[in-house]
Design a protein around this motif. Structure first.
Motif, PDB file in Angstrom:
ATOM      1  N   LEU A 162      12.029   7.849   9.193  1.00 37.38           N
ATOM      2  CA  LEU A 162      11.069   7.659   9.906  1.00 37.38           C
ATOM      3  C   LEU A 162      10.227   8.928  10.054  1.00 37.38           C
ATOM      4  O   LEU A 162       8.997   8.874  10.378  1.00 37.38           O
ATOM      5  N   SER A 163      10.861  10.111   9.888  1.00 37.44           N
ATOM      6  CA  SER A 163      10.152  11.415  10.263  1.00 37.44           C
ATOM      7  C   SER A 163       9.314  11.456   8.699  1.00 37.44           C
ATOM      8  O   SER A 163       8.001  11.706   8.905  1.00 37.44           O
ATOM      9  N   ALA A 164       9.546  11.173   7.793  1.00 36.98           N
ATOM     10  CA  ALA A 164       8.682  10.779   6.320  1.00 36.98           C
ATOM     11  C   ALA A 164       7.468  10.071   6.593  1.00 36.98           C
ATOM     12  O   ALA A 164       6.433  10.126   6.251  1.00 36.98           O
ATOM     13  N   LEU A 165       7.727   8.699   7.151  1.00 34.08           N
ATOM     14  CA  LEU A 165       6.730   7.606   7.107  1.00 34.08           C
ATOM     15  C   LEU A 165       5.685   8.304   8.262  1.00 34.08           C
ATOM     16  O   LEU A 165       4.664   7.974   7.787  1.00 34.08           O
ATOM     17  N   GLU A 166       6.116   8.799   9.425  1.00 36.63           N
ATOM     18  CA  GLU A 166       5.048   9.452  10.285  1.00 36.63           C
ATOM     19  C   GLU A 166       4.278  10.452   9.860  1.00 36.63           C
ATOM     20  O   GLU A 166       3.161  10.474  10.078  1.00 36.63           O
ATOM     21  N   GLN A 167       4.869  11.338   8.849  1.00 34.84           N
ATOM     22  CA  GLN A 167       4.099  12.607   8.441  1.00 34.84           C
ATOM     23  C   GLN A 167       3.446  12.206   7.323  1.00 34.84           C
ATOM     24  O   GLN A 167       2.343  12.943   6.925  1.00 34.84           O
ATOM     25  N   ASN A 168       3.656  11.110   6.426  1.00 33.22           N
ATOM     26  CA  ASN A 168       3.063  11.037   5.160  1.00 33.22           C
ATOM     27  C   ASN A 168       2.276   9.583   5.006  1.00 33.22           C
ATOM     28  O   ASN A 168       2.533   9.120   4.020  1.00 33.22           O
ATOM     29  N   LYS A 169       2.076   8.849   6.322  1.00 35.61           N
ATOM     30  CA  LYS A 169       1.520   7.538   6.021  1.00 35.61           C
ATOM     31  C   LYS A 169       0.632   7.324   5.263  1.00 35.61           C
ATOM     32  O   LYS A 169       0.561   6.449   4.299  1.00 35.61           O
ATOM     33  N   GLU A 170      -0.483   8.061   5.253  1.00 31.08           N
ATOM     34  CA  GLU A 170      -1.817   8.249   4.655  1.00 31.08           C
ATOM     35  C   GLU A 170      -1.213   8.280   2.983  1.00 31.08           C
ATOM     36  O   GLU A 170      -1.883   7.546   2.041  1.00 31.08           O
ATOM     37  N   LYS A 171      -0.246   9.476   2.629  1.00 27.31           N
ATOM     38  CA  LYS A 171      -0.282   9.570   1.544  1.00 27.31           C
ATOM     39  C   LYS A 171       0.547   8.397   0.822  1.00 27.31           C
ATOM     40  O   LYS A 171       0.230   8.125  -0.189  1.00 27.31           O
ATOM     41  N   PHE A 172       1.524   7.798   1.596  1.00 27.15           N
ATOM     42  CA  PHE A 172       2.337   6.854   1.030  1.00 27.15           C
ATOM     43  C   PHE A 172       1.507   5.783   0.661  1.00 27.15           C
ATOM     44  O   PHE A 172       1.781   4.940  -0.271  1.00 27.15           O
ATOM     45  N   GLY A 173       0.452   5.469   1.530  1.00 31.86           N
ATOM     46  CA  GLY A 173      -0.451   4.451   1.364  1.00 31.86           C
ATOM     47  C   GLY A 173      -1.255   4.465  -0.058  1.00 31.86           C
ATOM     48  O   GLY A 173      -1.590   3.594  -0.695  1.00 31.86           O
ATOM     49  N   GLN A 174      -1.705   5.617  -0.328  1.00 33.31           N
ATOM     50  CA  GLN A 174      -2.207   5.938  -1.380  1.00 33.31           C
ATOM     51  C   GLN A 174      -1.504   6.302  -2.752  1.00 33.31           C
ATOM     52  O   GLN A 174      -1.947   5.846  -3.981  1.00 33.31           O
ATOM     53  N   GLN A 175      -0.245   6.535  -2.445  1.00 32.26           N
ATOM     54  CA  GLN A 175       0.801   6.717  -3.723  1.00 32.26           C
ATOM     55  C   GLN A 175       2.151   5.906  -3.322  1.00 32.26           C
ATOM     56  O   GLN A 175       2.799   6.607  -2.963  1.00 32.26           O
ATOM     57  N   PRO A 176       2.029   4.897  -3.732  1.00 32.91           N
ATOM     58  CA  PRO A 176       3.263   3.876  -3.409  1.00 32.91           C
ATOM     59  C   PRO A 176       4.593   4.540  -3.986  1.00 32.91           C
ATOM     60  O   PRO A 176       5.365   4.006  -3.924  1.00 32.91           O
ATOM     61  N   GLU A 177       4.277   5.137  -5.329  1.00 32.85           N
ATOM     62  CA  GLU A 177       5.521   5.560  -6.109  1.00 32.85           C
ATOM     63  C   GLU A 177       6.182   6.683  -5.402  1.00 32.85           C
ATOM     64  O   GLU A 177       7.335   6.935  -5.370  1.00 32.85           O
ATOM     65  N   GLU A 178       5.490   7.471  -4.516  1.00 38.34           N
ATOM     66  CA  GLU A 178       5.936   8.498  -3.512  1.00 38.34           C
ATOM     67  C   GLU A 178       6.961   7.680  -2.582  1.00 38.34           C
ATOM     68  O   GLU A 178       8.038   8.139  -2.416  1.00 38.34           O
ATOM     69  N   LEU A 179       6.618   6.740  -2.005  1.00 38.05           N
ATOM     70  CA  LEU A 179       7.421   5.822  -1.019  1.00 38.05           C
ATOM     71  C   LEU A 179       8.640   5.231  -1.810  1.00 38.05           C
ATOM     72  O   LEU A 179       9.741   5.116  -1.255  1.00 38.05           O
ATOM     73  N   GLN A 180       8.419   4.746  -2.897  1.00 35.87           N
ATOM     74  CA  GLN A 180       9.529   3.965  -3.729  1.00 35.87           C
ATOM     75  C   GLN A 180      10.676   5.241  -4.115  1.00 35.87           C
ATOM     76  O   GLN A 180      11.849   4.914  -4.054  1.00 35.87           O
ATOM     77  N   ALA A 181      10.236   6.443  -4.329  1.00 34.16           N
ATOM     78  CA  ALA A 181      11.032   7.456  -4.553  1.00 34.16           C
ATOM     79  C   ALA A 181      11.836   7.681  -3.428  1.00 34.16           C
ATOM     80  O   ALA A 181      13.133   8.166  -3.214  1.00 34.16           O
ATOM     81  N   LEU A 182      11.099   7.844  -2.210  1.00 29.97           N
ATOM     82  CA  LEU A 182      11.918   7.881  -0.769  1.00 29.97           C
ATOM     83  C   LEU A 182      12.768   6.915  -0.473  1.00 29.97           C
ATOM     84  O   LEU A 182      13.931   7.274  -0.126  1.00 29.97           O
TER      85      LEU A 182
END
Length: 210
Positions: A43-63
């Motif tokens: 949840l901390s990663a989501l709040e801090q990197n929401k825009e990044k994850f939206g633009q780079q889905p592979e980063e969220l998949q890695a999370l």
């Protein structure tokens, strides 16, 4: 409620799962300690990197792959999802299915996580497993700002001294049973290999659209 369309709730509930009672097994890490830590990280990663994850889905998949997957028993989930067809599959097909099923869920849930909107989770009274029993259920309720409460029940089992989730019920509907009905229909039409190919193609399509 459509389980597949509510994958965000499923995943948020998994990472926020907490059990406050000690079990009769001497697991290296108690469920509440393990899942609380996982929840805070995700949840901390989501709040801090929401825009990044939206633009780079592979980063969220890695999370998802690095933090959440270790707490899910994908082989057990795969067996339940295939039902009697699991025993009909050979070893190679079983392994291919587990990998394809895992990949599909990772990409589906990763995409849904970008829609996180601060849903709250309420934990219901917990009943530890009876002596000698290696499975346990944990019951929670999702509080939505603009909708009814959604009951989420988790089935966990301990294996190799570690508790892992192997099924989830949302509004009384099992995640793996929901998949089982769909997978059985596909297997009747195209066979186990055809189902695996379909899952892989769906995962590839999700990646292209992300």
């Amino acid at each position: 409620m459509n389980i597949l369309k509510k994958s965000l709730i499923i995943l948020l509930s998994i990472v926020s799962l907490s059990s406050n009672a000690a079990t009769s097994y001497a697991s290296s890490t108690q469920p509440d300690e393990l899942i609380k830590s996982t929840s805070e990280k995700v949840l901390s990663a989501l709040e801090q990197n929401k825009e990044k994850f939206g633009q780079q889905p592979e980063e969220l998949q890695a999370l998802v792959r690095d933090i959440i997957l270790p707490h899910l028993d994908f082989r057990a989930m795969s067996k339940l999802a295939l039902g009697k067809n699991w025993r009909k599959a050979n070893d190679a097909q079983q392994e291919r299915f587990v990998d394809a099923f895992k990949t599909m869920l990772i990409r589906t849930y990763s995409k849904s996580l970008t829609e996180y909107a601060g849903q709250e989770i309420k934990f219901l009274p917990y009943r530890p497993p009876e002596e000698g029993k290696r499975t346990v259920k944990v019951k929670t309720v999702i509080n939505q700002a603009n909708g009814p409460e959604i009951p989420i029940d988790y089935s966990l089992r301990i294996k190799d001294d570690v508790w892992k989730v192997y099924d989830i019920k949302i509004d009384g509907i099992s995640l793996v049973t929901n998949y089982r009905n769909s997978f059985a229909a596909d297997i009747n039409r195209v066979g186990i290999d055809g189902l695996i190919d379909k899952l892989l193609a769906k995962s590839s399509d999700q990646t292209e659209k992300a």
